[in-house]
Design a protein around this motif. Structure first.
Motif, short mmCIF file in Angstrom:
data_model
loop_
_atom_site.label_atom_id
_atom_site.label_comp_id
_atom_site.label_asym_id
_atom_site.label_seq_id
_atom_site.Cartn_x
_atom_site.Cartn_y
_atom_site.Cartn_z
N VAL A 12 -7.54 -2.33 7.74
CA VAL A 12 -7.46 -3.46 6.84
C VAL A 12 -6.90 -4.66 7.58
O VAL A 12 -6.05 -4.52 8.46
N GLN A 13 -7.40 -5.83 7.26
CA GLN A 13 -6.92 -7.05 7.90
C GLN A 13 -5.65 -7.55 7.24
O GLN A 13 -5.44 -7.34 6.04
N PRO A 14 -4.80 -8.21 8.00
CA PRO A 14 -3.62 -8.83 7.38
C PRO A 14 -4.03 -9.76 6.25
O PRO A 14 -4.99 -10.52 6.37
N PRO A 86 -0.89 -6.59 3.48
CA PRO A 86 -0.27 -5.72 4.49
C PRO A 86 -0.04 -6.44 5.80
O PRO A 86 -0.81 -7.35 6.16
N LYS A 87 0.99 -6.02 6.49
CA LYS A 87 1.37 -6.59 7.77
C LYS A 87 1.11 -5.58 8.88
O LYS A 87 1.03 -4.38 8.62
N PRO A 88 1.00 -6.04 10.12
CA PRO A 88 0.81 -5.10 11.22
C PRO A 88 1.88 -4.02 11.28
O PRO A 88 1.59 -2.89 11.67
N ASP A 90 3.05 -2.47 8.94
CA ASP A 90 2.75 -1.43 7.96
C ASP A 90 1.86 -0.34 8.54
O ASP A 90 1.60 0.66 7.86
N THR A 91 1.38 -0.52 9.74
CA THR A 91 0.52 0.47 10.38
C THR A 91 1.28 1.78 10.58
O THR A 91 2.33 1.81 11.21
N THR A 120 -4.18 1.28 9.22
CA THR A 120 -4.11 0.41 10.38
C THR A 120 -4.33 -1.03 9.94
O THR A 120 -5.38 -1.34 9.38
N VAL A 121 -3.35 -1.87 10.19
CA VAL A 121 -3.42 -3.28 9.82
C VAL A 121 -3.65 -4.08 11.09
O VAL A 121 -2.76 -4.16 11.95
N SER A 122 -4.80 -4.65 11.20
CA SER A 122 -5.16 -5.38 12.41
C SER A 122 -6.28 -6.37 12.10
O SER A 122 -7.12 -6.13 11.24
N SER A 123 -6.27 -7.47 12.81
CA SER A 123 -7.33 -8.46 12.68
C SER A 123 -8.49 -8.16 13.61
O SER A 123 -9.53 -8.80 13.54
#
Length: 123
Positions: A12-14, A86-88, A90-91, A120-123
């Motif tokens: 998921v993206q921030p 979500p924030k990175p 939070d991964t 996984t929180v990442s752009s």
């Protein structure tokens, strides 16, 4: 056989959102408190949120307070964790556990644990 199964994780993206599910089979969640934990690689497990069997009591870690919402649907025998923005950080692998208390304090016995779902929180 009684078990808990987490689902809903993924990439998921921030600033996005996702909903994690904790579904019970072989037993009913009606009389259990459900606790969400998470563990990132190289780090210890930490509590995220919990909800009592009566839904009277909830807990949120400071890191997710105001962003995450825990809920339960006893008719579906499922507990949810909605993650907003979500924030990175939070991964992690997210686990749910069923027990008698709504608490994330270590050492409290839990009757059931799920296998975990990766977020996984990442752009």
């Amino acid at each position: 056989q009684a078990q808990l199964v987490e689902s809903g994780g993924g990439l998921v993206q921030p600033g996005g959102s996702l909903i994690l599910s904790c579904a019970a089979s072989g037993f009913t969640l009606d009389n259990y408190a459900i606790v969400w934990f998470r563990q990132a690689p190289g780090k210890e497990r930490e509590g995220v949120s919990c909800i009592s069997s009566s839904r009277r009591n909830t807990y949120y870690a400071d890191s997710v307070k105001g962003r995450d919402t825990i809920s339960r649907d006893n008719a579906k025998n499922t507990v949810y964790l909605q993650m907003n923005s979500p924030k990175p950080e939070d991964t992690a692998v997210y686990y749910c556990a069923a027990g008698s208390e709504c608490t994330v304090v270590r050492g409290i016995p839990r009757d059931y644990w799920g296998q975990g779902t990766q977020v996984t929180v990442s752009s």
